[in-house]
Design an enzyme around this catalytic site. Structure first.
Site, PDB file in Angstrom:
ATOM      1  NE  ARG A  57      -3.718  -2.305   0.088  1.00 34.51           N
ATOM      2  CZ  ARG A  57      -3.370  -3.391  -0.616  1.00 34.51           C
ATOM      3  NH1 ARG A  57      -2.302  -3.392  -1.403  1.00 34.51           N
ATOM      4  NH2 ARG A  57      -4.100  -4.478  -0.556  1.00 34.51           N
TER       5      ARG A  57
HETATM    6  C1  LIG Z   1     -15.155   2.068   0.263  1.00 37.70           C
HETATM    7  C2  LIG Z   1     -13.687   2.075  -0.097  1.00 37.70           C
HETATM    8  C3  LIG Z   1     -13.042   0.861  -0.284  1.00 37.70           C
HETATM    9  C4  LIG Z   1     -11.680   0.836  -0.609  1.00 37.70           C
HETATM   10  N1  LIG Z   1     -11.062  -0.380  -0.768  1.00 37.70           N
HETATM   11  C5  LIG Z   1      -9.754  -0.409  -1.084  1.00 37.70           C
HETATM   12  C6  LIG Z   1      -9.089  -1.662  -1.254  1.00 37.70           C
HETATM   13  O1  LIG Z   1      -9.667  -2.735  -1.130  1.00 37.70           O
HETATM   14  N2  LIG Z   1      -7.763  -1.642  -1.583  1.00 37.70           N
HETATM   15  C7  LIG Z   1      -7.080  -0.469  -1.745  1.00 37.70           C
HETATM   16  O2  LIG Z   1      -5.882  -0.517  -2.067  1.00 37.70           O
HETATM   17  N3  LIG Z   1      -7.684   0.725  -1.576  1.00 37.70           N
HETATM   18  C8  LIG Z   1      -8.990   0.787  -1.251  1.00 37.70           C
HETATM   19  N4  LIG Z   1      -9.600   1.995  -1.071  1.00 37.70           N
HETATM   20  C9  LIG Z   1      -8.812   3.227  -1.215  1.00 37.70           C
HETATM   21  C10 LIG Z   1      -8.904   3.875  -2.615  1.00 37.70           C
HETATM   22  O3  LIG Z   1      -9.969   3.340  -3.350  1.00 37.70           O
HETATM   23  C11 LIG Z   1      -7.609   3.663  -3.408  1.00 37.70           C
HETATM   24  O4  LIG Z   1      -6.543   4.262  -2.717  1.00 37.70           O
HETATM   25  C12 LIG Z   1      -7.693   4.251  -4.815  1.00 37.70           C
HETATM   26  O5  LIG Z   1      -6.546   3.875  -5.552  1.00 37.70           O
HETATM   27  C13 LIG Z   1      -7.825   5.774  -4.804  1.00 37.70           C
HETATM   28  O6  LIG Z   1      -8.177   6.180  -6.112  1.00 37.70           O
HETATM   29  P1  LIG Z   1      -8.777   7.618  -6.403  1.00 37.70           P
HETATM   30  O7  LIG Z   1      -8.789   7.811  -7.883  1.00 37.70           O
HETATM   31  O8  LIG Z   1     -10.072   7.812  -5.707  1.00 37.70           O
HETATM   32  O9  LIG Z   1      -7.650   8.545  -5.761  1.00 37.70           O
HETATM   33  P2  LIG Z   1      -7.822   9.897  -4.951  1.00 37.70           P
HETATM   34  O10 LIG Z   1      -8.525   9.623  -3.660  1.00 37.70           O
HETATM   35  O11 LIG Z   1      -8.379  10.958  -5.825  1.00 37.70           O
HETATM   36  O12 LIG Z   1      -6.287  10.240  -4.654  1.00 37.70           O
HETATM   37  C14 LIG Z   1      -5.538   9.408  -3.787  1.00 37.70           C
HETATM   38  C15 LIG Z   1      -4.082   9.904  -3.800  1.00 37.70           C
HETATM   39  O13 LIG Z   1      -3.521   9.703  -5.089  1.00 37.70           O
HETATM   40  C16 LIG Z   1      -3.108  10.949  -5.662  1.00 37.70           C
HETATM   41  N5  LIG Z   1      -3.456  10.876  -7.087  1.00 37.70           N
HETATM   42  C17 LIG Z   1      -4.677  10.632  -7.631  1.00 37.70           C
HETATM   43  N6  LIG Z   1      -4.588  10.572  -8.976  1.00 37.70           N
HETATM   44  C18 LIG Z   1      -3.284  10.797  -9.284  1.00 37.70           C
HETATM   45  C19 LIG Z   1      -2.555  10.875 -10.508  1.00 37.70           C
HETATM   46  N7  LIG Z   1      -3.134  10.695 -11.707  1.00 37.70           N
HETATM   47  N8  LIG Z   1      -1.224  11.150 -10.447  1.00 37.70           N
HETATM   48  C20 LIG Z   1      -0.607  11.325  -9.252  1.00 37.70           C
HETATM   49  N9  LIG Z   1      -1.238  11.261  -8.060  1.00 37.70           N
HETATM   50  C21 LIG Z   1      -2.562  10.994  -8.079  1.00 37.70           C
HETATM   51  C22 LIG Z   1      -3.858  12.023  -4.896  1.00 37.70           C
HETATM   52  O14 LIG Z   1      -3.142  13.249  -4.877  1.00 37.70           O
HETATM   53  C23 LIG Z   1      -3.949  11.402  -3.512  1.00 37.70           C
HETATM   54  O15 LIG Z   1      -2.741  11.598  -2.817  1.00 37.70           O
HETATM   55  C24 LIG Z   1     -10.959   2.054  -0.755  1.00 37.70           C
HETATM   56  C25 LIG Z   1     -11.626   3.283  -0.589  1.00 37.70           C
HETATM   57  C26 LIG Z   1     -12.967   3.299  -0.257  1.00 37.70           C
HETATM   58  C27 LIG Z   1     -13.655   4.624  -0.084  1.00 37.70           C
END
Ligand SMILES: Cc1cc2nc3c(=O)[nH]c(=O)nc-3n(C[C@H](O)[C@H](O)[C@H](O)COP(=O)(O)OP(=O)(O)OC[C@H]3O[C@@H](n4cnc5c(N)ncnc54)[C@H](O)[C@@H]3O)c2cc1C
Length: 212
Positions: A158
């Site tokens: 992670r």
């Molecule tokens: C209900 C729920 C369940 C989840 N289950 C899991 C799971 O099973 N496993 C898991 O690993 N995670 C899980 N997560 C966490 C989350 O889904 C992951 O971390 C996911 O990869 C975040 O994607 P996002 O596009 O929403 O990123 P964001 O929340 O928009 O951003 C997350 C981080 O990444 C950075 N970022 C985003 N896009 C970029 C880009 N293009 N370039 C550089 N930096 C960037 C942002 O600045 C921030 O620091 C869960 C979250 C929720 C709410």
């Protein structure tokens, strides 16, 4: 008043940013870069961020570029490249529909393909680092667009090189090496039991999927 960050984050928190830009057209990237200040905060789906109540003084850049392309990889594999804004679940669905295996357990993870490498998103023993071969990112420190290998991403559980350096890189696309399999299929998320919740309503236990 600007766009509320709360409207772009899962936790529904955050006052306005000075400027909020949704980036959908990759051909505009060079022009956009020229406008971005050092106070740019990159977001994907907003599922893993805590936006400040005070909003953000600077630009919030929502990566919403879409597109998936495939090429032949070595030894019968297929290389799939997804733009940063491609929803991870749709990328999984696309690969499974094409009989490709390697990321099917990631189907229930909210968010975008571009954010997945940041925390090395994973579930049930499968993580994006297992199949990612390269990614393209803009390095805002050197003002160069670079292609990083899996090793250069320094993935851990992670985590990755991107996590401790927020704001340095904007990930533009990711390339995964997948394996053709006749029985590639996502795990049946709809039949999972609901997570048990704490009194605040926040899940404190995510159930494992039923055996196949
Ligand atoms: C209900 C729920 C369940 C989840 N289950 C899991 C799971 O099973 N496993 C898991 O690993 N995670 C899980 N997560 C966490 C989350 O889904 C992951 O971390 C996911 O990869 C975040 O994607 P996002 O596009 O929403 O990123 P964001 O929340 O928009 O951003 C997350 C981080 O990444 C950075 N970022 C985003 N896009 C970029 C880009 N293009 N370039 C550089 N930096 C960037 C942002 O600045 C921030 O620091 C869960 C979250 C929720 C709410």
């Amino acid at each position: 008043m600007g766009d509320l960050l709360a409207d772009h984050t899962t936790l529904r928190l955050g006052d306005p940013a000075d400027r909020l830009h949704t980036h959908t057209d990759p051909t505009t990237w060079p022009d956009l870069l020229a406008e971005l200040s050092s106070r740019t905060w990159v977001l994907g789906g907003g599922s893993n961020v805590l936006a400040p109540d005070a909003g953000h003084r600077g630009t919030v850049l929502i990566m919403a570029t879409r597109g998936i392309t495939t090429t032949h990889g070595p030894r019968g594999t297929v290389e799939v490249t997804a733009r940063a804004g491609e929803p991870l679940a749709e990328l999984v669905a696309h690969t499974v529909a094409h009989g490709l295996s390697g990321i099917e357990y990631l189907t229930g993870i909210p968010g975008t393909a571009g954010a997945a490498p940041v925390q090395n998103a994973g579930a049930y023993g499968q993580e994006i680092a297992h199949t990612l071969t390269t990614l393209t990112a803009h390095d805002h420190h050197t003002a160069r667009t670079v292609r990083l290998t899996r090793e250069q991403c320094r993935f851990g559980y992670r985590t990755s090189r991107f996590k401790p350096e927020p704001g340095r890189f904007t990930i533009l696309d990711v390339t995964l090496r997948l394996t053709p399999r006749a029985n590639a299929a996502p795990i049946p998320t709809r039949t999972w039991p609901k997570p048990s919740t704490s009194p605040s309503g926040r899940p404190h236990h995510w159930p494992k999927p039923p055996p196949a």
